[in-house]
Scaffold this motif. Structure first.
Motif, short mmCIF file in Angstrom:
data_model
loop_
_atom_site.label_atom_id
_atom_site.label_comp_id
_atom_site.label_asym_id
_atom_site.label_seq_id
_atom_site.Cartn_x
_atom_site.Cartn_y
_atom_site.Cartn_z
N CYS A 1 -6.77 2.33 4.08
CA CYS A 1 -6.35 3.64 3.58
C CYS A 1 -7.35 4.18 2.57
O CYS A 1 -7.68 5.36 2.57
CB CYS A 1 -4.95 3.56 2.97
SG CYS A 1 -3.68 3.29 4.21
N CYS B 1 0.42 3.13 3.70
CA CYS B 1 0.84 2.58 5.00
C CYS B 1 1.88 1.46 4.86
O CYS B 1 2.34 0.94 5.85
CB CYS B 1 -0.36 2.07 5.77
SG CYS B 1 -1.10 0.62 5.02
N CYS C 1 0.87 -1.17 0.00
CA CYS C 1 0.00 0.00 0.00
C CYS C 1 0.91 1.23 0.00
O CYS C 1 1.81 1.33 0.84
CB CYS C 1 -0.88 -0.01 1.24
SG CYS C 1 -1.77 1.54 1.47
N CYS D 1 -4.45 -0.23 0.29
CA CYS D 1 -5.22 -1.16 1.12
C CYS D 1 -6.61 -0.58 1.42
O CYS D 1 -6.85 0.61 1.27
CB CYS D 1 -4.46 -1.48 2.41
SG CYS D 1 -4.58 -0.19 3.66
ZN LIG Z 1 -2.75 1.30 3.55
#
Ligand SMILES: [Zn+2]
Length: 219
Positions: free
Chosen positions: A35, A21, A18, A32
């Motif tokens: 997020c 993150c 991601c 992801c």
């Molecule tokens: Zn993420």
């Protein structure tokens, strides 16, 4: 769907992360779900900055989006530009533009950082949309970083700092200017002025993020 052996090896050795993150995500899914849900999305089309016909921008400059752009600018992680460009492509109507033009950076800045993040975003946006990339502008004078200045200082700071690149022919073209963040919009305004002076048919602006206008509450 069958996954080839080489693709399985790639996923094993270089899992997709991601961009916000750094958690491992299924291949080709972008960011992801956590997020994705937290991204400070705009309506896509925002109030244009002076001298431009539209401002197309997927995110507000806050939270995860601001962290990602800071990382793109200051910690040499240009890979994040690809994901931001995907989000930009979702709000850019490709058939309305003849070319994508990045906001230029002075060569001393590129030497220091290794790349111009606006050009990187523009390149990926060009790949996503099929609209060709054109280097029509250059930065001929070094200026203090815009984020260190007030709105009035920004406008003065840019005067005479940008110019048309050699062999650039914006005449009659519908241009989409690209920068990473729009704050006061003074950079876009200065760039649009030069392109219009040289015959551009229209100039719209696109950025990965926009600072939220004063008085508007984040939700
Ligand atoms: Zn993420």
């Amino acid at each position: 769907m069958r996954i080839s052996l080489s693709e399985r090896l790639r996923i094993l050795l270089f899992p997709d992360l991601c961009p916000f993150c750094r958690k491992v995500v299924p291949p080709h899914t972008g960011c992801c779900r956590d997020c994705e849900a937290k991204l400070p999305r705009t309506s896509g089309t925002l109030e244009p900055v002076p001298g431009t016909d539209a401002l197309l921008c997927p995110l507000y400059y806050e939270g995860e989006a601001a962290d990602a752009i800071r990382e793109l600018k200051f910690s040499a992680k240009p890979g994040i530009a690809r994901h931001l460009a995907k989000l930009m492509a979702e709000v850019v109507p490709a058939d309305r533009f003849d070319c994508i033009v990045p906001i230029p950076m002075h060569h001393s800045g590129i030497r220091k950082r290794g790349y111009n993040q606006a050009e990187l975003l523009a390149r990926y946006l060009s790949e996503e949309t099929g609209v060709p990339l054109r280097i029509f502008l250059r930065k001929i004078r070094k200026t203090p970083p815009q984020h260190t200045l007030s709105a009035e200082e920004r406008a003065v700071n840019l005067k005479g700092a940008l110019s048309l690149a050699q062999n650039a022919k914006p005449d009659g073209l519908r241009i989409l200017l690209v920068d990473d963040v729009v704050t006061t919009g003074s950079t876009m305004t200065a760039a649009a002025e030069i392109l219009r002076e040289h015959g551009a048919a229209s100039v719209c602006a696109a950025s990965a993020a926009r600072t939220r206008p004063k008085g508007e509450q984040s939700s």
